[in-house]
Design an enzyme around this catalytic site. Sequence first.
Site, PDB file in Angstrom:
ATOM      1  N   ASP A   1       0.828  -1.042  -0.027  1.00 23.40           N
ATOM      2  CA  ASP A   1      -0.037  -0.079   0.198  1.00 23.40           C
ATOM      3  C   ASP A   1       1.020   1.241   0.019  1.00 23.40           C
ATOM      4  O   ASP A   1       1.947   1.155   0.382  1.00 23.40           O
ATOM      5  CB  ASP A   1      -0.772  -0.126   1.152  1.00 23.40           C
ATOM      6  CG  ASP A   1      -2.258   0.749   0.870  1.00 23.40           C
ATOM      7  OD1 ASP A   1      -2.098   2.016   0.561  1.00 23.40           O
ATOM      8  OD2 ASP A   1      -3.170   0.025   1.220  1.00 23.40           O
TER       9      ASP A   1
ATOM     10  N   SER B   1     -15.971  -2.024 -10.051  1.00 22.08           N
ATOM     11  CA  SER B   1     -16.991  -1.151  -9.526  1.00 22.08           C
ATOM     12  C   SER B   1     -18.399  -1.381 -10.250  1.00 22.08           C
ATOM     13  O   SER B   1     -18.408  -1.141 -11.486  1.00 22.08           O
ATOM     14  CB  SER B   1     -16.334   0.059  -9.384  1.00 22.08           C
ATOM     15  OG  SER B   1     -17.578   1.274  -9.056  1.00 22.08           O
TER      16      SER B   1
ATOM     17  N   TYR C   1     -13.726   8.416 -11.989  1.00 20.06           N
ATOM     18  CA  TYR C   1     -13.287   7.235 -11.185  1.00 20.06           C
ATOM     19  C   TYR C   1     -13.790   5.895 -11.831  1.00 20.06           C
ATOM     20  O   TYR C   1     -12.998   4.944 -12.222  1.00 20.06           O
ATOM     21  CB  TYR C   1     -13.828   7.107  -9.736  1.00 20.06           C
ATOM     22  CG  TYR C   1     -13.852   5.784  -9.151  1.00 20.06           C
ATOM     23  CD1 TYR C   1     -12.750   5.269  -8.985  1.00 20.06           C
ATOM     24  CD2 TYR C   1     -15.066   5.438  -8.993  1.00 20.06           C
ATOM     25  CE1 TYR C   1     -12.814   3.846  -8.141  1.00 20.06           C
ATOM     26  CE2 TYR C   1     -15.240   3.931  -8.320  1.00 20.06           C
ATOM     27  CZ  TYR C   1     -14.063   3.192  -7.911  1.00 20.06           C
ATOM     28  OH  TYR C   1     -14.228   2.177  -7.330  1.00 20.06           O
TER      29      TYR C   1
ATOM     30  N   LYS D   1     -12.136   2.549 -13.925  1.00 21.76           N
ATOM     31  CA  LYS D   1     -12.311   0.932 -13.756  1.00 21.76           C
ATOM     32  C   LYS D   1     -12.902   0.165 -15.254  1.00 21.76           C
ATOM     33  O   LYS D   1     -12.556  -0.737 -15.318  1.00 21.76           O
ATOM     34  CB  LYS D   1     -13.433   0.818 -12.887  1.00 21.76           C
ATOM     35  CG  LYS D   1     -13.158   1.217 -11.416  1.00 21.76           C
ATOM     36  CD  LYS D   1     -12.013   0.143 -10.724  1.00 21.76           C
ATOM     37  CE  LYS D   1     -11.476   0.758  -9.450  1.00 21.76           C
ATOM     38  NZ  LYS D   1     -10.645  -0.093  -8.652  1.00 21.76           N
TER      39      LYS D   1
END
Length: 332
Positions: A35, A134, A159, A163
Amino acid sequence: MPPFKTVFVTGGAGYIGSHTVLELVEAGYEVIAVDNFTNCVCGTEGQAASLKRVEEITGKKITFYQCDLLDKPRLAEIFKKHKIDCVIHFAAMKAVGESMILPLLYYKNNLIGTINLLEVMKENNCLQLLFSSSCTIYGNPDHLPINEKHSIGNVTNVYGRTKYIIEEMLVDLSKAEPEWNIISLRYFNPVGAHHSGRMGEDPTKAFTNIMPYIGSVAIGRKPYLTVFGDDYNTPDGTGVRDYIHVMDLASGHVAAMAKLAASHLKIKAYNLGTGRGVTVLELVRTFEKVTKTKVPVQMLPRREGDIESMFADATLACEELGWTAERSLETM
Protein backbone atom coordinates in the site's frame (compact mmCIF):
# COMPACT_ATOMS: atom_id res chain seq x y z
CA MET A 1 -5.62 -26.28 2.24
CA PRO A 2 -6.40 -23.15 0.19
CA PRO A 3 -6.16 -23.51 -3.62
CA PHE A 4 -3.27 -21.03 -3.84
CA LYS A 5 -0.54 -20.64 -1.23
CA THR A 6 0.58 -17.01 -1.51
CA VAL A 7 -1.63 -14.07 -2.47
CA PHE A 8 -0.28 -10.62 -3.32
CA VAL A 9 -2.75 -7.89 -2.31
CA THR A 10 -2.37 -4.33 -3.64
CA GLY A 11 -4.07 -1.63 -1.57
CA GLY A 12 -3.98 -4.18 1.23
CA ALA A 13 -4.05 -1.62 4.05
CA GLY A 14 -7.18 0.14 2.75
CA TYR A 15 -10.76 -0.39 3.86
CA ILE A 16 -11.80 -3.28 1.61
CA GLY A 17 -8.22 -4.54 1.26
CA SER A 18 -7.60 -4.98 5.00
CA HIS A 19 -10.92 -6.74 5.64
CA THR A 20 -10.20 -9.07 2.72
CA VAL A 21 -6.67 -9.74 4.00
CA LEU A 22 -8.25 -10.81 7.31
CA GLU A 23 -10.63 -13.18 5.51
CA LEU A 24 -7.76 -14.59 3.38
CA VAL A 25 -5.55 -15.21 6.44
CA GLU A 26 -8.42 -16.95 8.24
CA ALA A 27 -8.95 -19.11 5.13
CA GLY A 28 -5.30 -20.27 5.35
CA TYR A 29 -3.64 -18.09 2.70
CA GLU A 30 -0.22 -16.50 3.08
CA VAL A 31 -0.61 -12.80 2.27
CA ILE A 32 1.93 -10.30 0.91
CA ALA A 33 0.31 -6.84 1.08
CA VAL A 34 1.42 -3.51 -0.39
CA ASP A 35 0.00 0.00 0.00
CA ASN A 36 1.17 3.58 -0.54
CA PHE A 37 -1.06 5.01 2.26
CA THR A 38 -3.01 7.31 -0.08
CA ASN A 39 -6.36 6.13 1.32
CA CYS A 40 -5.38 4.67 4.68
CA VAL A 41 -3.58 5.30 7.96
CA CYS A 42 0.18 4.89 8.17
CA GLY A 43 1.22 3.61 11.60
CA THR A 44 4.62 3.78 13.28
CA GLU A 45 7.73 3.05 11.20
CA GLY A 46 5.77 2.83 7.96
CA GLN A 47 3.58 0.00 9.19
CA ALA A 48 -0.07 -0.31 8.20
CA ALA A 49 -2.32 0.38 11.20
CA SER A 50 -5.18 -1.71 9.75
CA LEU A 51 -2.95 -4.74 9.12
CA LYS A 52 -1.60 -4.59 12.67
CA ARG A 53 -5.26 -4.99 13.74
CA VAL A 54 -5.58 -7.97 11.39
CA GLU A 55 -2.53 -9.54 13.05
CA GLU A 56 -4.09 -8.94 16.50
CA ILE A 57 -7.39 -10.56 15.48
CA THR A 58 -5.93 -13.56 13.60
CA GLY A 59 -2.70 -14.13 15.53
CA LYS A 60 -0.90 -14.43 12.16
CA LYS A 61 1.94 -12.31 10.76
CA ILE A 62 1.32 -10.42 7.52
CA THR A 63 4.18 -9.47 5.21
CA PHE A 64 3.73 -5.80 4.31
CA TYR A 65 5.65 -3.38 2.07
CA GLN A 66 5.04 0.32 1.58
CA CYS A 67 4.97 0.55 -2.22
CA ASP A 68 3.32 2.70 -4.86
CA LEU A 69 2.37 0.84 -8.04
CA LEU A 70 3.77 3.77 -10.02
CA ASP A 71 7.18 2.68 -8.69
CA LYS A 72 7.67 -0.30 -11.02
CA PRO A 73 11.26 -1.16 -9.94
CA ARG A 74 10.14 -1.39 -6.29
CA LEU A 75 7.17 -3.54 -7.28
CA ALA A 76 9.44 -5.86 -9.31
CA GLU A 77 11.84 -6.13 -6.38
CA ILE A 78 9.03 -7.30 -4.05
CA PHE A 79 7.83 -9.87 -6.60
CA LYS A 80 11.36 -11.27 -6.90
CA LYS A 81 11.48 -11.88 -3.13
CA HIS A 82 8.39 -14.10 -3.03
CA LYS A 83 6.75 -16.91 -4.99
CA ILE A 84 3.36 -15.34 -5.65
CA ASP A 85 0.50 -17.51 -6.92
CA CYS A 86 -2.30 -14.98 -7.33
CA VAL A 87 -2.88 -11.20 -7.16
CA ILE A 88 -5.85 -9.27 -5.78
CA HIS A 89 -5.69 -5.73 -7.14
CA PHE A 90 -7.50 -3.20 -4.92
CA ALA A 91 -5.07 -0.26 -5.16
CA ALA A 92 -6.78 2.76 -6.75
CA MET A 93 -7.84 6.32 -6.15
CA LYS A 94 -11.54 5.84 -5.49
CA ALA A 95 -13.56 8.97 -4.65
CA VAL A 96 -16.16 9.86 -7.31
CA GLY A 97 -16.28 13.57 -6.38
CA GLU A 98 -12.50 13.97 -6.24
CA SER A 99 -12.11 12.19 -9.59
CA MET A 100 -14.19 14.88 -11.30
CA ILE A 101 -11.85 17.59 -9.92
CA LEU A 102 -8.53 15.75 -10.43
CA PRO A 103 -9.03 13.57 -13.52
CA LEU A 104 -5.35 13.30 -14.53
CA LEU A 105 -4.39 12.09 -11.05
CA TYR A 106 -7.00 9.33 -11.32
CA TYR A 107 -5.99 8.27 -14.83
CA LYS A 108 -2.29 8.27 -13.96
CA ASN A 109 -2.64 6.40 -10.68
CA ASN A 110 -5.29 3.84 -11.63
CA LEU A 111 -4.28 3.06 -15.23
CA ILE A 112 -0.48 3.28 -15.12
CA GLY A 113 -0.39 1.53 -11.74
CA THR A 114 -2.41 -1.36 -13.18
CA ILE A 115 -0.23 -1.62 -16.30
CA ASN A 116 2.90 -1.74 -14.12
CA LEU A 117 1.35 -4.47 -12.01
CA LEU A 118 0.34 -6.57 -15.03
CA GLU A 119 3.81 -6.26 -16.59
CA VAL A 120 5.52 -7.32 -13.35
CA MET A 121 3.07 -10.22 -12.94
CA LYS A 122 3.86 -11.41 -16.47
CA GLU A 123 7.63 -11.13 -15.90
CA ASN A 124 7.18 -13.44 -12.90
CA ASN A 125 4.78 -15.84 -14.65
CA CYS A 126 1.97 -15.00 -12.22
CA LEU A 127 -1.15 -14.89 -14.39
CA GLN A 128 -3.98 -15.31 -11.85
CA LEU A 129 -5.74 -12.02 -11.06
CA LEU A 130 -8.76 -10.82 -9.08
CA PHE A 131 -9.53 -7.24 -10.11
CA SER A 132 -11.43 -4.88 -7.84
CA SER A 133 -13.93 -3.27 -10.22
CA SER A 134 -17.07 -1.26 -9.54
CA CYS A 135 -20.76 -1.03 -10.35
CA THR A 136 -20.03 2.51 -11.58
CA ILE A 137 -18.96 1.02 -14.93
CA TYR A 138 -22.66 0.33 -15.69
CA GLY A 139 -23.42 4.08 -15.75
CA ASN A 140 -27.09 5.06 -15.53
CA PRO A 141 -28.80 1.65 -15.56
CA ASP A 142 -31.16 0.66 -18.38
CA HIS A 143 -32.87 -1.82 -16.05
CA LEU A 144 -32.85 -2.83 -12.39
CA PRO A 145 -31.57 -4.96 -10.84
CA ILE A 146 -28.33 -4.87 -12.87
CA ASN A 147 -26.83 -8.17 -14.00
CA GLU A 148 -23.46 -8.75 -15.66
CA LYS A 149 -25.02 -8.68 -19.15
CA HIS A 150 -25.96 -5.01 -18.69
CA SER A 151 -24.01 -2.74 -21.05
CA ILE A 152 -20.92 -1.07 -19.59
CA GLY A 153 -18.99 2.06 -20.49
CA ASN A 154 -21.58 4.85 -20.41
CA VAL A 155 -19.89 6.01 -17.21
CA THR A 156 -20.87 9.23 -15.43
CA ASN A 157 -17.62 9.94 -13.54
CA VAL A 158 -13.83 9.72 -13.97
CA TYR A 159 -13.28 7.14 -11.21
CA GLY A 160 -15.77 4.76 -12.87
CA ARG A 161 -14.19 5.43 -16.26
CA THR A 162 -10.79 4.26 -14.98
CA LYS A 163 -12.39 1.00 -13.79
CA TYR A 164 -14.14 0.57 -17.16
CA ILE A 165 -10.92 1.21 -19.12
CA ILE A 166 -9.05 -1.32 -16.95
CA GLU A 167 -11.76 -3.95 -17.52
CA GLU A 168 -11.52 -3.37 -21.29
CA MET A 169 -7.72 -3.59 -21.06
CA LEU A 170 -8.02 -6.92 -19.23
CA VAL A 171 -10.39 -8.26 -21.92
CA ASP A 172 -7.87 -7.31 -24.62
CA LEU A 173 -5.03 -8.87 -22.62
CA SER A 174 -6.89 -12.15 -22.14
CA LYS A 175 -7.62 -12.31 -25.89
CA ALA A 176 -4.00 -11.65 -26.83
CA GLU A 177 -2.56 -13.90 -24.10
CA PRO A 178 -5.15 -16.57 -23.25
CA GLU A 179 -3.01 -18.05 -20.48
CA TRP A 180 -4.19 -15.22 -18.19
CA ASN A 181 -6.97 -16.16 -15.75
CA ILE A 182 -8.88 -13.11 -14.50
CA ILE A 183 -11.99 -12.44 -12.43
CA SER A 184 -13.35 -8.91 -12.27
CA LEU A 185 -15.50 -8.31 -9.18
CA ARG A 186 -17.95 -5.44 -9.64
CA TYR A 187 -18.68 -4.13 -6.15
CA PHE A 188 -21.78 -2.25 -5.21
CA ASN A 189 -21.55 -0.06 -2.05
CA PRO A 190 -19.45 -1.50 0.79
CA VAL A 191 -20.18 -0.34 4.34
CA GLY A 192 -19.78 -1.72 7.87
CA ALA A 193 -16.82 -3.17 9.75
CA HIS A 194 -15.41 -6.34 11.27
CA HIS A 195 -17.57 -7.58 14.15
CA SER A 196 -14.66 -7.21 16.61
CA GLY A 197 -14.90 -3.41 16.29
CA ARG A 198 -11.10 -3.37 16.03
CA MET A 199 -11.09 -2.32 12.39
CA GLY A 200 -13.37 -0.50 9.99
CA GLU A 201 -13.29 2.42 7.60
CA ASP A 202 -10.95 5.23 8.68
CA PRO A 203 -10.71 7.66 5.76
CA THR A 204 -7.78 10.07 5.53
CA LYS A 205 -9.42 12.46 3.05
CA ALA A 206 -12.34 14.88 2.92
CA PHE A 207 -13.86 12.85 0.05
CA THR A 208 -15.25 9.84 1.84
CA ASN A 209 -17.84 7.09 1.74
CA ILE A 210 -21.16 7.65 3.42
CA MET A 211 -20.95 5.43 6.52
CA PRO A 212 -17.87 7.03 8.17
CA TYR A 213 -19.41 10.42 7.36
CA ILE A 214 -22.63 9.42 9.17
CA GLY A 215 -20.52 8.17 12.09
CA SER A 216 -18.60 11.47 12.26
CA VAL A 217 -21.89 13.40 12.51
CA ALA A 218 -23.27 10.99 15.14
CA ILE A 219 -20.28 11.54 17.47
CA GLY A 220 -20.31 15.32 16.95
CA ARG A 221 -17.17 15.58 14.82
CA LYS A 222 -19.21 17.07 11.96
CA PRO A 223 -22.39 19.18 12.33
CA TYR A 224 -24.51 17.42 9.70
CA LEU A 225 -24.51 14.90 6.86
CA THR A 226 -24.59 16.46 3.40
CA VAL A 227 -26.96 14.63 1.05
CA PHE A 228 -26.78 15.52 -2.63
CA GLY A 229 -30.21 15.44 -4.27
CA ASP A 230 -33.66 15.01 -2.71
CA ASP A 231 -35.64 15.17 -5.96
CA TYR A 232 -34.80 11.80 -7.51
CA ASN A 233 -37.62 9.48 -8.58
CA THR A 234 -37.16 7.27 -5.50
CA PRO A 235 -39.32 6.54 -2.41
CA ASP A 236 -37.99 9.57 -0.46
CA GLY A 237 -36.25 11.55 -3.22
CA THR A 238 -32.70 10.51 -2.23
CA GLY A 239 -30.45 8.21 -4.27
CA VAL A 240 -30.82 4.42 -4.04
CA ARG A 241 -27.77 2.19 -3.57
CA ASP A 242 -27.03 -1.46 -2.88
CA TYR A 243 -25.15 -1.34 0.44
CA ILE A 244 -23.17 -4.52 1.13
CA HIS A 245 -21.34 -5.44 4.34
CA VAL A 246 -17.57 -5.28 3.86
CA MET A 247 -17.12 -8.76 5.38
CA ASP A 248 -19.58 -10.19 2.84
CA LEU A 249 -17.51 -8.49 0.16
CA ALA A 250 -14.33 -9.98 1.66
CA SER A 251 -15.82 -13.50 1.64
CA GLY A 252 -16.72 -12.94 -2.02
CA HIS A 253 -12.99 -12.62 -2.78
CA VAL A 254 -12.21 -15.92 -1.05
CA ALA A 255 -14.98 -17.58 -3.09
CA ALA A 256 -13.62 -16.02 -6.30
CA MET A 257 -10.09 -17.29 -5.49
CA ALA A 258 -11.42 -20.83 -5.28
CA LYS A 259 -13.13 -20.33 -8.67
CA LEU A 260 -9.88 -19.06 -10.27
CA ALA A 261 -8.00 -22.10 -8.96
CA ALA A 262 -10.66 -24.55 -10.16
CA SER A 263 -11.33 -23.15 -13.67
CA HIS A 264 -9.48 -21.43 -16.48
CA LEU A 265 -11.93 -18.62 -17.20
CA LYS A 266 -9.66 -16.32 -19.26
CA ILE A 267 -11.77 -13.41 -17.97
CA LYS A 268 -15.14 -13.26 -16.22
CA ALA A 269 -17.05 -10.59 -14.28
CA TYR A 270 -19.27 -11.05 -11.22
CA ASN A 271 -21.45 -8.58 -9.34
CA LEU A 272 -21.06 -8.50 -5.56
CA GLY A 273 -24.13 -6.91 -3.98
CA THR A 274 -27.20 -7.77 -1.90
CA GLY A 275 -29.82 -7.21 -4.60
CA ARG A 276 -31.67 -4.72 -2.39
CA GLY A 277 -31.89 -1.00 -3.06
CA VAL A 278 -31.74 1.32 -0.03
CA THR A 279 -32.18 5.12 -0.10
CA VAL A 280 -29.65 7.39 1.58
CA LEU A 281 -32.28 8.50 4.11
CA GLU A 282 -33.24 4.87 4.84
CA LEU A 283 -29.57 4.17 5.61
CA VAL A 284 -29.43 7.22 7.91
CA ARG A 285 -32.66 6.30 9.73
CA THR A 286 -31.44 2.70 10.20
CA PHE A 287 -28.15 4.01 11.63
CA GLU A 288 -30.07 6.28 14.04
CA LYS A 289 -32.34 3.42 15.17
CA VAL A 290 -29.51 0.93 15.77
CA THR A 291 -27.10 3.38 17.48
CA LYS A 292 -29.77 5.51 19.23
CA THR A 293 -28.16 8.71 17.94
CA LYS A 294 -29.36 11.63 15.82
CA VAL A 295 -27.82 12.43 12.43
CA PRO A 296 -28.85 15.90 11.18
CA VAL A 297 -29.03 16.08 7.38
CA GLN A 298 -28.39 19.02 5.04
CA MET A 299 -29.92 18.63 1.59
CA LEU A 300 -27.97 20.06 -1.35
CA PRO A 301 -28.61 19.92 -5.13
CA ARG A 302 -27.64 16.82 -7.09
CA ARG A 303 -23.92 16.30 -7.65
CA GLU A 304 -22.39 15.84 -11.09
CA GLY A 305 -21.55 12.19 -11.77
CA ASP A 306 -24.11 10.72 -9.35
CA ILE A 307 -26.72 8.16 -10.41
CA GLU A 308 -30.34 7.99 -9.26
CA SER A 309 -30.73 4.31 -8.48
CA MET A 310 -28.52 1.25 -8.64
CA PHE A 311 -28.70 -2.23 -7.16
CA ALA A 312 -27.35 -5.63 -8.13
CA ASP A 313 -28.55 -8.89 -9.51
CA ALA A 314 -25.93 -11.13 -7.88
CA THR A 315 -27.42 -14.44 -9.08
CA LEU A 316 -24.30 -15.32 -11.10
CA ALA A 317 -22.02 -15.07 -8.05
CA CYS A 318 -24.44 -17.27 -6.13
CA GLU A 319 -24.61 -19.91 -8.89
CA GLU A 320 -20.93 -19.96 -9.94
CA LEU A 321 -19.01 -18.83 -6.84
CA GLY A 322 -21.35 -20.29 -4.22
CA TRP A 323 -21.49 -16.84 -2.60
CA THR A 324 -24.31 -14.65 -1.31
CA ALA A 325 -24.37 -11.56 0.89
CA GLU A 326 -25.66 -12.62 4.31
CA ARG A 327 -25.54 -9.58 6.62
CA SER A 328 -28.50 -7.22 7.06
CA LEU A 329 -28.65 -3.43 6.84
CA GLU A 330 -28.95 -3.33 10.65
CA THR A 331 -25.73 -5.38 10.98
CA MET A 332 -23.95 -3.03 8.57
